[in-house]
Design an enzyme around this catalytic site. Structure first.
Site: not given
Ligand code: T1G
Length: 708
Positions: A63, A107, A110, A130
């Site tokens: 992200a 992300g 993911e 993260e």
């Protein structure tokens, strides 16, 4: 689609390419572009399958971390908001294959796991880092990863965030195939095979075989929780990461994702996460040196030389060999040389024994180290690093000698941790080539180099030193030249306060426990014993002449050294140590010496609170740091934070001393410093910058903005 996401076709296979340099972060517009592509593919009957790939040097690195600030300041929706888009990928009725090169982190992984299949080049890395930002995966990572790799692997990856090489990810079931050669071609062929198989695309969320054995799950969760206790003291995110993975074993997918989002928000809005995101960008910010042109030509470092075979010299030499740079390793005698080389070999052998290095890699690195007791080949060195005793006369003698045996453009660096770089440079006729490269002990482990610019250090030498730090897998932090530079100058105040607190009534183990519980790797007195009390004793003697008459100085440490108690290396310092053990044991004799010394000095002893210990030790760092910023000896407050986190064991989840002060509030810190000045005198005179920022309601972060 958009310049961030493009959609093309290779026959009946659609190719979705992300173009958001430098690391294809999921910045606004990227997830939306992917969703639009999936919708288009869904509608296009000529398309049988799709490949999702990253343009440039990497797949999605996660992200966009820059967006988190907006989330925590309420300017943007509080959640990551990726889940609906990932569900669209997963619900696509045509197989979507993710093609990974570089890094698929956070992300990025993911998104890859929401695809039906994953292929990767062998040197790709995947991971859920993260927790290094004080958060947990927030887009289904803790729910899909255990479904692919099982609970134990998923919990380990989410709790500690270490990258996993593609071959290991293949073995764990995270990726389906390694592609040698052209990744896109291999991925398109793989996607076409899946489509031709006629099988329904495999939705990761529907996979349960790896999470259906509850006994196995409990075992994996328990092991992860034990490891978190040992490795992540005081951290929220690693705990919550394991809790979220547990939810995957107990709840249906959608409820698990909701649980994950709850934990994600709890972490994201924590001070720990704000501090660790500050550290993430801090590590990149310190590389930017105002006033030095981005295209400043660098001095090419192909060969190095290190003078001094002691602990520091040996560690520094290993850094060059680890980076593949041939290095001369010089000592004054064969005996000292053999001893130094023996320590290097022992260190490498220990790393091989831990499986973190192969025997071949060890041999290759040793082959790059050329031991010598002469200056013979020094004219081939592009850089010489001096790492001898902290004695000015000795260093000046060596720099004068080295100048005669090296090329005029060679960099002459000193590993001094305290002595005046300009004075060292004055023993040569080319001070512009002289600079400080202050490594931290153990030099082959600690990830920071304090780069000390002298009055005449050239831009080429400074820029080369910063770039070289990265090549040595270190973070270079540029500072100005003063006594103790930035790190030790502040540490001197911190150590001073710790020892004054002992004289005034605190116990050795109490002071250390307060800082340890705060998150420091070690308390100040235990650190003294580790580094060797004789090192700072020698430096105190070197600067005795600078002490102001009547200035209060710590009274006990010199006496301990006079007793031959130098710390761990002599089996005793502030604490005692059993042979071969680093476990500190309080020493009654030291406690008695402190009481007697205080009595002789007329110091009234009293009950000292843990709060006072924390404030006096940490605020002494902050106050001195503020003086250093005003003097321009550190470029930014974040440079000080990074130096303390990477060099002095300051907890990253506190953000560093200057960030921590901002978290407490500079008004409160300033008021306390003023109070300490009233109680303890001139040593606590508030730094003008601290006063100015506190009275104007500003922060050190605001100060840094003025430096951008
Ligand atoms: N967001 C924003 N900027 C980023 C970024 C990111 N994720 N990653 C890197 N940058 C910037 C960085 O600041 C620098 O900027 C430039 O890119 C080059 O980076 C939903 C919530 C990928 C291994 O933690 O580890 O996904 O200084 O110098 O050495 O669950 O960058 O040039 O202006 O580091 O080659 C999880 C973070 C996010 C990975 C490349 N992802 N990045 O290293 O280049 S949270 C991460 C890295 C998340 C999800 C959650 C490294 C790298 P500038 P660089 P590098």
């Amino acid at each position: 689609m958009s310049e961030l996401v493009s959609l093309t076709k290779d026959g009946d296979v659609a190719v979705i390419t992300i173009n958001n340099p430098p690391v294809n972060a999921l910045s606004p517009g990227v997830p939306e572009g992917i969703a639009e592509s999936i919708a288009a593919i869904q509608k296009d009957d000529s398309v049988k399958a799709a490949v999702l790939i990253g343009g440039g040097r990497t797949f999605i690195a996660g992200a966009d971390i820059k967006e988190f600030g907006k989330m925590t300041s309420g300017k943007k929706d509080r959640g990551v908001g990726l889940n609906p888009i990932l569900a669209e990928i997963e619900d696509c009725t045509k197989p979507v294959v993710c093609a990974i090169h570089g890094t698929a982190f956070g992300g990025g992984l993911e998104t890859a796991m929401a695809c039906h299949y994953r292929v990767a080049v062998p040197n790709a890395l995947v991971g859920q880092p993260e927790c290094k930002l004080g958060i947990i995966p927030g887009a289904g990572g803790t729910q899909r990863l255990p479904r692919l790799a099982g609970v134990a692997v998923a919990a380990e990856m989410c709790a500690f965030g270490d990258p996993v090489p593609a071959p290991k990810a293949l073995a764990a079931g995270i990726i389906d195939k390694l592609i040698e050669g052209d990744l896109l071609a291999g991925a398109v062929a793989f996607a076409r095979e899946q489509a031709a198989s006629g099988k329904a695309p495999r939705k990761t969320r529907d996979l349960t075989d790896k999470i259906s054995n509850q006994a196995e799950n409990e075992k994996g969760l328990a092991a992860a929780r034990d490891a978190v206790k040992k490795r992540s003291r005081g951290l929220l995110a690693p705990k919550r990461a394991v809790d979220a993975v547990e939810a995957a074993t107990k709840l249906p997918f959608e409820q698990g994702v909701a649980k994950e989002e709850e934990y994600f928000k709890e972490c994201l809005f924590s001070d720990q996460s704000k501090a660790m995101i500050h550290v993430f960008f801090g590590e990149r910010a310190v590389a930017k040196i105002p006033g030095i042109a981005k295209d400043q030509p660098l001095i090419e470092i192909k060969r190095a030389a290190v003078i001094g075979g002691g602990t520091m010299g040996g560690g520094i030499t290993m850094n060059y060999a680890n980076a593949g740079i041939p290095v001369l390793f010089k000592e004054v005698s064969q005996e000292a040389l053999d001893k130094g080389l023996g320590i290097i070999k022992k260190n490498y052998a220990a790393t091989v024994a831990k499986g973190r290095l192969t025997q071949k890699q060890m041999d290759d690195r040793l082959a790059l180290i050329e031991p010598t007791i002469t200056y013979d080949k020094f004219n081939e060195a592009d850089i010489v690093v001096e790492a001898v005793f902290e004695e000015m006369a000795l260093k000046k003698k060596i720099f004068a000698e080295v100048e005669k045996v090296t090329r005029p453009d060679a960099i002459l660096a000193s590993n001094t941790s305290t002595l005046n770089i300009d004075e060292i440079a004055s023993s040569t006729s080319r001070p512009k080539q002289v600079i400080g490269h202050h490594f931290f002990s153990p030099a082959n482990v600690m990830r920071v180099i304090e780069i000390v610019r002298g009055k005449q250090s050239s831009d080429a030498v400074i820029a080369t030193s910063m770039a070289l730090s990265k090549k040595l897998n270190k973070v270079g932090i540029l500072v100005g030249n003063c006594r103790g530079f930035v790190g030790n100058r502040m540490f001197h105040e911190y150590q001073r306060e710790a020892q004054f607190l002992l004289e005034e009534g605190a116990k050795v183990e109490q002071v250390d426990a307060v800082l340890y519980d705060y998150g420091m790797a070690m308390g100040p007195l235990a650190v003294g014993d580790l580094a060797g009390l004789d090192v700072s004793w020698r430096i105190r003697k070197e600067f005795k002449h600078l002490e102001k008459p009547g200035e209060r100085v710590p009274l006990v440490s010199d006496q301990i050294c006079e007793q031959g108690r130098y710390g761990q290396k002599t089996g005793g310092g502030w604490y005692d140590y059993e042979p071969g053990s680093r476990n500190p044991i309080p020493n009654a004799g030291v406690a008695k010496l402190i009481e007697e010394t205080a009595a002789k000095a007329g110091i009234k002893r009293r009950e000292i609170s843990n709060e006072e210990i924390l404030e006096r030790t940490l605020y002494s760092l902050v106050n001195e740091g503020a003086k250093i910023l005003s003097e321009g000896l550190a470029l930014r407050a974040v440079d000080i934070d990074m130096l303390y986190i990477l060099g002095y064991g300051f907890p990253a989840h506190r953000g560093g001393p200057m960030w921590y002060a901002d978290t407490v509030g500079l008004k409160k810190v300033y008021d306390k410093v003023c109070e300490f000045e009233k109680q303890h005198g001139e040593l606590w005179k508030p730094a003008p910058l601290l006063k100015q920022l506190a009275e104007s309601g500003q922060t050190f972060a605001d100060f840094d903005k003025t430096k951008e």
